[in-house]
Write an enzyme that holds these catalytic residues in place. Structure first.
Site, PDB file in Angstrom:
ATOM      1  N   LYS A 115       0.820  -1.218   0.000  1.00 25.59           N
ATOM      2  CA  LYS A 115       0.000   0.000   0.000  1.00 25.59           C
ATOM      3  C   LYS A 115       0.855   1.269   0.000  1.00 25.59           C
ATOM      4  O   LYS A 115       0.478   2.270  -0.599  1.00 25.59           O
ATOM      5  CB  LYS A 115      -0.941  -0.008   1.212  1.00 25.59           C
ATOM      6  CG  LYS A 115      -2.036  -1.066   1.107  1.00 25.59           C
ATOM      7  CD  LYS A 115      -2.992  -1.005   2.298  1.00 25.59           C
ATOM      8  CE  LYS A 115      -4.102  -2.044   2.151  1.00 25.59           C
ATOM      9  NZ  LYS A 115      -5.062  -2.013   3.282  1.00 25.59           N
ATOM     10  N   LYS A 217      -8.258  -8.699  -9.110  1.00 24.12           N
ATOM     11  CA  LYS A 217      -9.337  -8.904  -8.155  1.00 24.12           C
ATOM     12  C   LYS A 217     -10.460  -7.905  -8.404  1.00 24.12           C
ATOM     13  O   LYS A 217     -10.223  -6.771  -8.803  1.00 24.12           O
ATOM     14  CB  LYS A 217      -8.827  -8.728  -6.713  1.00 24.12           C
ATOM     15  CG  LYS A 217      -8.117  -9.927  -6.134  1.00 24.12           C
ATOM     16  CD  LYS A 217      -7.774  -9.721  -4.675  1.00 24.12           C
ATOM     17  CE  LYS A 217      -9.025  -9.705  -3.801  1.00 24.12           C
ATOM     18  NZ  LYS A 217      -8.710  -9.626  -2.362  1.00 24.12           N
ATOM     19  N   LYS A 220     -13.447  -2.254  -5.404  1.00 26.07           N
ATOM     20  CA  LYS A 220     -14.292  -1.075  -5.268  1.00 26.07           C
ATOM     21  C   LYS A 220     -13.698   0.116  -6.023  1.00 26.07           C
ATOM     22  O   LYS A 220     -14.426   1.020  -6.430  1.00 26.07           O
ATOM     23  CB  LYS A 220     -14.412  -0.672  -3.786  1.00 26.07           C
ATOM     24  CG  LYS A 220     -14.843  -1.760  -2.833  1.00 26.07           C
ATOM     25  CD  LYS A 220     -14.635  -1.292  -1.390  1.00 26.07           C
ATOM     26  CE  LYS A 220     -14.863  -2.412  -0.398  1.00 26.07           C
ATOM     27  NZ  LYS A 220     -14.530  -2.025   0.987  1.00 26.07           N
TER      28      LYS A 220
END
Length: 355
Positions: A115, A217, A220
């Site tokens: 991240k 994947k 969102k």
């Protein structure tokens, strides 16, 4: 000494719209677990600000996750549904755990590396300490079990390390305070205060990929709404997205091995299997040899049958935010009672003065 009460804790971050992957990978399992365990299901809003401090509509996102819990079938009367920031013990215990955990442990966390990317020096301290807060989320309730996916296994291992170190470092004080309980971790059995939390892995992992790219994947954050089925999508939107899902020109294979090197085909067969609670092999035994022009309508019908009622319930709950807020308030009070008892013990063990 008395045993720790068996208890399940799990949380979901309020970041963006929930989608099919979230439902099959987490929320569906939450619903099943409540039939056999005492559960706390938390909207982890403190975690939501680790990567993005200023949110456009954090209250709305918190309510949306809660609505998904309720719409999917989680019972907030029998179990506890709440948002993390209502219970101050999460932050209090996280600070103590920051002092228990070692910097080297945090630097090994792969999610932080992913991240933070190359700009690690500019990442928030909260992002680095995120796993310590996650440990506090779990151990504040002395949870014995946590449902985990592949991406959280390392964090659960850190939670176990923190519990073990706390129990070891404060062993004499825990014993003197009469707070020691039998603790089992791996093959060893000892005494301590915090349990060595065990992972709950229910059947094969359900990894749902993007409808537009079977190598990524379902997310969102994907700019294309056609890449995912949102839990708020109505029947028409669900069916449309499956019809438009990327495929290849070949027919479905009759064996699972035939899905290798065919990520989009593998994804759609996996979605069908997960929704129908069947194996991929079973699905291919029925649909092998058929073209996607035949398979997609059947998958769309199945998805609509299962997901449309949930999306309808979600919209109904979201239309009544006062009810969601009441559920979270009640859950926060009940979670707070458990958390306050833990923090009372922890402060006594550490040696803090309190009233």
């Amino acid at each position: 000494m008395s045993d720790i009460t068996p208890r399940v804790f799990s949380g979901v971050q309020p970041t963006g719209n929930l989608h099919l992957g979230n439902y099959l990978g987490a929320i569906k399992k939450f619903v099943a677990l409540q039939e056999s365990h005492d559960c706390l299901y938390c909207v982890v809003d403190l975690h939501a600000i680790t990567a993005q401090l200023v949110q456009d509509d954090l209250p709305g996102q918190i309510r949306s996750i809660t609505a998904a819990f309720l719409a999917a079938g989680i019972d907030p009367d029998k179990h506890i549904v709440f948002n993390q920031s209502r219970v101050s013990g999460h932050a209090e215990l996280a600070w103590i755990f920051n002092c228990v955990a070692r910097v080297g442990w945090m630097n090994r966390m792969t999610q932080f590396k992913e991240k933070a990317g190359k700009d690690r020096e500019n990442a928030s301290l909260g992002l680095l300490a995120y796993p310590s807060l996650m440990a506090a989320d779990i151990l504040l309730y002395r949870a014995t079990h946590v449902p985990v996916g592949d991406d959280q296994k390392q964090h659960l291992e850190l939670t176990r390390d923190i519990a073990t170190k706390f129990n070891f470092d404060f062993a004499a004080r825990i014993e003197a305070a009469g707070l020691a309980v039998p603790i089992t971790g791996g093959e060893e059995s000892t005494a301590g205060y915090f349990p060595i939390t065990e992972p709950l892995i229910e059947g094969p992992a359900t990894r749902i990929m993007s409808l537009k790219d079977g190598a990524k994947k379902m997310s969102k954050s994907d700019p294309s709404d056609l890449s995912r089925i949102n839990l708020t999508d109505d029947a028409d939107a669900i069916a449309k997205k499956i019809r438009k899902a990327k495929t290849d020109p070949d027919a479905l294979p009759s064996e699972v091995d035939g899905l290798k090197e065919r990520p989009e085909a593998d994804n759609l067969v996996g979605i069908f299997a997960a929704l129908a609670e069947r194996s991929k092999a079973d699905v291919l035994a029925e649909y092998g040899g058929r073209q996607f022009s035949e398979f997609k309508p059947v998958l769309a019908e199945l998805a609509v049958d299962i997901l449309a009622p949930i999306s309808g319930e979600m919209r109904r709950y979201l239309a009544d935010p006062s009810h969601i807020d009441a559920v979270l308030k009640d859950g926060g009070e009940r979670a707070g009672a458990i958390a306050d008892a833990t923090m009372k013990d922890v402060k006594d063990i550490v040696g803090f003065l309190r009233d």
